[in-house]
Write a protein that holds these residues in place. Sequence first.
Motif, PDB file in Angstrom:
ATOM      1  N   UNK A   1      44.024 -45.014  17.242  1.00  0.00           N
ATOM      2  CA  UNK A   1      43.121 -45.667  16.288  1.00  0.00           C
ATOM      3  C   UNK A   1      43.421 -45.112  14.899  1.00  0.00           C
ATOM      4  N   UNK A   2      43.604 -46.015  13.960  1.00  0.00           N
ATOM      5  CA  UNK A   2      43.828 -45.657  12.561  1.00  0.00           C
ATOM      6  C   UNK A   2      42.728 -46.286  11.716  1.00  0.00           C
ATOM      7  N   UNK A   3      42.322 -45.579  10.669  1.00  0.00           N
ATOM      8  CA  UNK A   3      41.407 -46.135   9.677  1.00  0.00           C
ATOM      9  C   UNK A   3      42.252 -46.631   8.514  1.00  0.00           C
ATOM     10  N   UNK A   4      42.120 -47.912   8.223  1.00  0.00           N
ATOM     11  CA  UNK A   4      42.815 -48.504   7.073  1.00  0.00           C
ATOM     12  C   UNK A   4      41.802 -48.652   5.948  1.00  0.00           C
ATOM     13  N   UNK A   5      42.169 -48.209   4.762  1.00  0.00           N
ATOM     14  CA  UNK A   5      41.284 -48.279   3.607  1.00  0.00           C
ATOM     15  C   UNK A   5      41.864 -49.296   2.631  1.00  0.00           C
ATOM     16  N   UNK A   6      41.049 -50.293   2.309  1.00  0.00           N
ATOM     17  CA  UNK A   6      41.448 -51.361   1.395  1.00  0.00           C
ATOM     18  C   UNK A   6      40.614 -51.303   0.133  1.00  0.00           C
ATOM     19  N   UNK A   7      41.236 -51.593  -0.973  1.00  0.00           N
ATOM     20  CA  UNK A   7      40.529 -51.771  -2.235  1.00  0.00           C
ATOM     21  C   UNK A   7      40.983 -53.100  -2.812  1.00  0.00           C
ATOM     22  N   UNK A   8      40.028 -54.003  -2.992  1.00  0.00           N
ATOM     23  CA  UNK A   8      40.339 -55.325  -3.543  1.00  0.00           C
ATOM     24  C   UNK A   8      41.381 -56.027  -2.679  1.00  0.00           C
ATOM     25  N   UNK A   9      41.206 -55.918  -1.358  1.00  0.00           N
ATOM     26  CA  UNK A   9      42.098 -56.536  -0.376  1.00  0.00           C
ATOM     27  C   UNK A   9      43.522 -55.989  -0.406  1.00  0.00           C
TER      28      UNK A   9
END
Length: 113
Positions: A21-29
């Motif tokens: 499991x990885x956490x992906x962090x998005x900013x403004x898609x």
Amino acid sequence: MMPITRLEVGLSCSKCLKEQIHTLVYDNDVLIRSECQNCGKEVFFYEGSLLAVYAKEVVCRILTKPIRMSREFRRDLGNAIATLPSRIVSKPGRIMEEVRQVVNEEEEKKKIL
């Protein structure tokens, strides 16, 4: 502006060498960071890409403004005409404030990341 969003997905980790499991962090898609929940390996993505994406969005908004205004005039001519003078005067300041906020957020993210 869009908020920062986090998603959890199963991805192959280059450190664990198996799917985790990885956490992906998005900013403004735009993907800015991933983190393996098993081993903690983080991958940061080019920070300048966020500003590049934002700059493209601003240019697109500026270029499409005549089309959007035309639709607004067709939809509600009276209100469009009544608000046009104040909007023309205030728009440059609003755009400058928006850009200032984005730049400040980028500086804050550099401190956090």
